[in-house]
Design an enzyme around this catalytic site. Sequence first.
Site, PDB file in Angstrom:
ATOM      1  N   GLY A 114      -3.615   1.250  -0.157  1.00 45.12           N
ATOM      2  CA  GLY A 114      -3.510   2.480   0.622  1.00 45.12           C
ATOM      3  C   GLY A 114      -4.694   2.613   1.558  1.00 45.12           C
ATOM      4  CD  GLN A 145      -9.945   4.784   3.153  1.00 46.81           C
ATOM      5  OE1 GLN A 145      -8.737   4.923   3.063  1.00 46.81           O
ATOM      6  NE2 GLN A 145     -10.626   3.966   2.359  1.00 46.81           N
ATOM      7  CB  CYS A 175     -11.821   3.689  -2.539  1.00 54.56           C
ATOM      8  SG  CYS A 175     -11.705   4.438  -0.905  1.00 54.56           S
ATOM      9  CG  LEU A 176      -9.320  -0.852   1.100  1.00 55.21           C
ATOM     10  CD1 LEU A 176      -8.329  -0.928   2.258  1.00 55.21           C
ATOM     11  CD2 LEU A 176      -9.633  -2.245   0.565  1.00 55.21           C
ATOM     12  CG  HIS A 234      -7.184   7.177  -3.660  1.00 53.52           C
ATOM     13  ND1 HIS A 234      -8.093   6.641  -4.543  1.00 53.52           N
ATOM     14  CD2 HIS A 234      -7.623   6.813  -2.424  1.00 53.52           C
ATOM     15  CE1 HIS A 234      -9.030   5.996  -3.863  1.00 53.52           C
ATOM     16  NE2 HIS A 234      -8.766   6.080  -2.565  1.00 53.52           N
ATOM     17  CD  GLU A 235      -5.096   5.890   0.298  1.00 55.09           C
ATOM     18  OE1 GLU A 235      -5.928   6.197   1.172  1.00 55.09           O
ATOM     19  OE2 GLU A 235      -5.302   5.013  -0.556  1.00 55.09           O
ATOM     20  CG  HIS A 286      -9.461   8.818   1.631  1.00 59.80           C
ATOM     21  ND1 HIS A 286     -10.816   8.587   1.600  1.00 59.80           N
ATOM     22  CD2 HIS A 286      -8.899   7.843   0.871  1.00 59.80           C
ATOM     23  CE1 HIS A 286     -11.056   7.502   0.861  1.00 59.80           C
ATOM     24  NE2 HIS A 286      -9.915   7.036   0.396  1.00 59.80           N
TER      25      HIS A 286
HETATM   26 NI    NI Z   1      -9.644   5.347  -0.806  1.00 60.71          NI
END
Ligand code: NI
Length: 176
Positions: free
Chosen positions: A46, A51, A94-95, A136-137, A140
């Site tokens: 995701g 991000q 998480c990226l 989660h997304e 953000h």
């Molecule tokens: Ni993340």
Amino acid sequence: MAKLPIIVAPDSRLKQTSAPVGRVDKAVRKLMDDMLETMYGAVGVGLAAPQVGKLKRVIVLDVAREGEEKRPLRLADPEIVAASDEDATFEEGCLSLPQYYAEVVRPRSVTVRYRDYGDTVREITAEGLFGTVLQHEIDHLDGILFVDHISALKRNMILRKLLKAKKARALEEAEA
Ligand code: NI
């Protein structure tokens, strides 16, 4: 499509609230496509627009397992309209917090209303890993990272290590 650089925490851009897009036009579709390419390139499940430095309420995800056919989802202005009382715990990563993982408790299932790639308003109900990634997304978009759901002690430890790694990288680049 183009791959975009992913912002790594700690970074103030990851703590902002993103603005609704209102309508999925050509520019939003381009952002969605670029984000998907970026996510697949980073082997993530995701990615949220902040991000990649765009403070817009856009997320992409694909929870298909390795070897399965890709199932990309592109969502604009996602909104959780219902959540189960029952919780589920998943180990999240998480990226933007590479190499760190922690168990996070969230509602087991959620119903999300969003605008799709064709600007049609849709609703999906998702549970398990799918439901967790969606939450989660969406987090953000409100400047919330998965580490904000764990103890301050563990959160600060992770953020300190990331900051240290970031400083080391900057030093290496300055010396190169
Ligand atoms: Ni993340």
